[in-house]
Design a protein around this motif. Structure first.
Motif, PDB file in Angstrom:
ATOM      1  N   GLN A  66       0.844  -1.144   0.011  1.00 40.14           N
ATOM      2  CA  GLN A  66       0.110   0.041   0.155  1.00 40.14           C
ATOM      3  C   GLN A  66       0.815   1.189  -0.005  1.00 40.14           C
ATOM      4  OE1 GLN A  66      -3.046  -0.148   3.154  1.00 40.14           O
ATOM      5  NE2 GLN A  66      -2.656  -2.578   3.340  1.00 40.14           N
ATOM      6  N   TYR A  68       0.700   5.477   1.234  1.00 40.01           N
ATOM      7  CA  TYR A  68       0.200   6.437   2.016  1.00 40.01           C
ATOM      8  C   TYR A  68       0.813   7.606   2.177  1.00 40.01           C
ATOM      9  CZ  TYR A  68      -2.123   2.750   4.849  1.00 40.01           C
ATOM     10  OH  TYR A  68      -3.146   1.536   5.006  1.00 40.01           O
ATOM     11  N   THR A  71      -4.737 -12.291  12.867  1.00 39.18           N
ATOM     12  CA  THR A  71      -5.853 -11.909  12.549  1.00 39.18           C
ATOM     13  C   THR A  71      -5.877 -10.607  12.204  1.00 39.18           C
ATOM     14  OG1 THR A  71      -6.321 -11.516  15.014  1.00 39.18           O
ATOM     15  CG2 THR A  71      -7.070 -13.443  14.018  1.00 39.18           C
ATOM     16  N   ALA A  72      -5.038  -9.686  12.701  1.00 44.68           N
ATOM     17  CA  ALA A  72      -4.859  -8.439  12.002  1.00 44.68           C
ATOM     18  C   ALA A  72      -3.448  -8.218  11.402  1.00 44.68           C
ATOM     19  CB  ALA A  72      -5.108  -6.860  13.352  1.00 44.68           C
ATOM     20  N   SER A  73      -3.524  -7.956  10.232  1.00 42.76           N
ATOM     21  CA  SER A  73      -2.122  -7.916   9.578  1.00 42.76           C
ATOM     22  C   SER A  73      -1.561  -6.511   9.670  1.00 42.76           C
ATOM     23  CB  SER A  73      -2.317  -8.135   8.067  1.00 42.76           C
ATOM     24  OG  SER A  73      -3.150  -7.212   7.460  1.00 42.76           O
ATOM     25  N   TYR A  76     -10.550  -3.826  13.802  1.00 46.77           N
ATOM     26  CA  TYR A  76      -9.018  -3.970  14.132  1.00 46.77           C
ATOM     27  C   TYR A  76      -8.615  -2.612  14.470  1.00 46.77           C
ATOM     28  CZ  TYR A  76      -9.828  -8.236  11.162  1.00 46.77           C
ATOM     29  OH  TYR A  76     -10.285  -9.444  10.850  1.00 46.77           O
ATOM     30  N   TYR A 112      -4.981  -0.432  15.835  1.00 45.10           N
ATOM     31  CA  TYR A 112      -3.686  -0.221  15.877  1.00 45.10           C
ATOM     32  C   TYR A 112      -3.146   0.799  16.588  1.00 45.10           C
ATOM     33  CZ  TYR A 112      -4.739  -3.236  11.800  1.00 45.10           C
ATOM     34  OH  TYR A 112      -5.245  -4.285  11.062  1.00 45.10           O
ATOM     35  N   SER A 118      -1.254  -4.439  17.370  1.00 43.17           N
ATOM     36  CA  SER A 118      -2.631  -4.699  16.999  1.00 43.17           C
ATOM     37  C   SER A 118      -3.449  -5.371  17.829  1.00 43.17           C
ATOM     38  CB  SER A 118      -2.509  -5.417  15.449  1.00 43.17           C
ATOM     39  OG  SER A 118      -1.988  -6.660  15.890  1.00 43.17           O
ATOM     40  N   TYR A 130      -7.469  -6.828  18.336  1.00 43.08           N
ATOM     41  CA  TYR A 130      -8.856  -7.506  17.694  1.00 43.08           C
ATOM     42  C   TYR A 130      -9.513  -8.445  18.694  1.00 43.08           C
ATOM     43  CZ  TYR A 130     -11.568 -10.478  14.415  1.00 43.08           C
ATOM     44  OH  TYR A 130     -12.607 -11.240  13.994  1.00 43.08           O
ATOM     45  N   SER A 161      -3.298  -8.830  19.211  1.00 43.64           N
ATOM     46  CA  SER A 161      -3.274  -9.630  18.037  1.00 43.64           C
ATOM     47  C   SER A 161      -1.823 -10.051  17.693  1.00 43.64           C
ATOM     48  CB  SER A 161      -4.024  -9.382  16.971  1.00 43.64           C
ATOM     49  OG  SER A 161      -3.798 -10.115  15.874  1.00 43.64           O
ATOM     50  N   ARG A 213     -11.159  -7.570   7.038  1.00 44.78           N
ATOM     51  CA  ARG A 213     -10.199  -7.723   5.837  1.00 44.78           C
ATOM     52  C   ARG A 213     -10.854  -8.096   4.563  1.00 44.78           C
ATOM     53  NH1 ARG A 213      -5.226 -10.881   8.896  1.00 44.78           N
ATOM     54  NH2 ARG A 213      -4.482 -10.781   6.550  1.00 44.78           N
ATOM     55  N   ASN A 252      -5.583  -5.531   4.996  1.00 49.31           N
ATOM     56  CA  ASN A 252      -6.225  -4.434   5.657  1.00 49.31           C
ATOM     57  C   ASN A 252      -5.782  -3.240   5.208  1.00 49.31           C
ATOM     58  OD1 ASN A 252      -7.455  -6.118   7.442  1.00 49.31           O
ATOM     59  ND2 ASN A 252      -6.349  -5.897   9.348  1.00 49.31           N
ATOM     60  N   LEU A 310      -5.731   0.594   6.363  1.00 49.41           N
ATOM     61  CA  LEU A 310      -5.831   1.340   7.926  1.00 49.41           C
ATOM     62  C   LEU A 310      -6.246   2.942   7.525  1.00 49.41           C
ATOM     63  CD1 LEU A 310      -4.453  -1.342   8.472  1.00 49.41           C
ATOM     64  CD2 LEU A 310      -2.961   0.203  10.127  1.00 49.41           C
TER      65      LEU A 310
END
Lengths: 114, 117
Positions: free
Chosen positions: A33, A35, A98-100, B31, B33, B48, B50, B55, B98, B104, B106
């Protein structure tokens, strides 16, 4: 080198010109990604490219991904003064939980002058 | 457009003091962070969160750090005994489910600048 390194570190161009920023990474990824961060502000998501994609467009943005070279580029066409900001690539590894989490690069500071 | 809000925007504290940074994530996000950015350096992942539990956490997130979601809206980062090197901009972020690719995306808050003297 660290996961996610951009070059150049700084780029100064004139309004109307194109700006190209590159990002290299080291490990396998699920997606990459880009940003944007205005000075002293939070990061704003620009565009996402998945590991099975090679190119993606969004408005004046064009992103490429070469997983064999572990690199990506962000092209901003017809730049404007308002594009002045820092640009970061961020990689997400394959299913780390579960959360990347995102791993950010060092950033390119883009200055667009009139 | 929904946004992530953070308070305070700037906090100055003495070394050894406890600090709580607060965040209100986007309401339908799942989620959460915390990231930090030392001045002029890259954005670094801290933790993170969750389903009401951590997480994943980074090496930076040692025993002096903790996170909590005390109610349905707030997400807090506590630094128990601040050190000079904790001076940084702390960003809260949230994301929804997701995508099918596993990605994900953000949404970040504007950040809380912490200055430790």
């Amino acid at each position: 080198s660290q996961q996610g390194e951009e070059d150049p570190q700084a780029l100064s161009i004139q309004e109307g010109e194109n700006a190209t920023m590159n990002c290299s990474y080291k490990t396998s990824i699920n997606n990459l990604q880009w940003y944007r961060q205005n000075s002293g502000r939070g990061l704003v998501h620009l565009i996402l490219i998945r590991s099975n994609e090679r190119e993606k467009h969004s408005g004046r943005l064009r992103v490429t991904l070469d997983t064999s070279k572990k690199s990506s580029s962000l092209l901003i066409t017809a730049s404007r003064a308002a594009d002045t900001a820092s640009y970061f690539c961020a990689t997400s590894q394959e299913d780390t939980g579960t959360a990347s989490k995102l791993t950010f690069g060092t950033g390119t500071r883009l200055q667009v002058t009139l | 457009e929904p946004e992530v809000t953070q308070t305070p925007s700037h906090q100055v504290t003495q070394m050894g003091q406890e600090v709580i940074l607060r965040c209100v994530p986007i309401s339908n996000h799942l989620y959460f962070y915390w990231y930090r950015q030392i001045l002029g350096q890259k954005v670094e992942f801290l933790v993170s969160f969750y389903n009401n539990e951590i997480s994943e956490k980074s090496e930076i997130f040692d025993d002096q750090f903790s996170v909590e979601r005390p109610d349905g809206s707030n997400f807090t980062l506590k630094i128990r005994s601040t050190k000079l090197e904790d001076s940084a901009m702390y960003f809260c972020a949230s994301s929804k489910d997701r995508e099918t690719s596993g990605a994900n995306v953000l949404t970040f808050g504007a950040g809380s600048r912490l200055t430790v003297l």
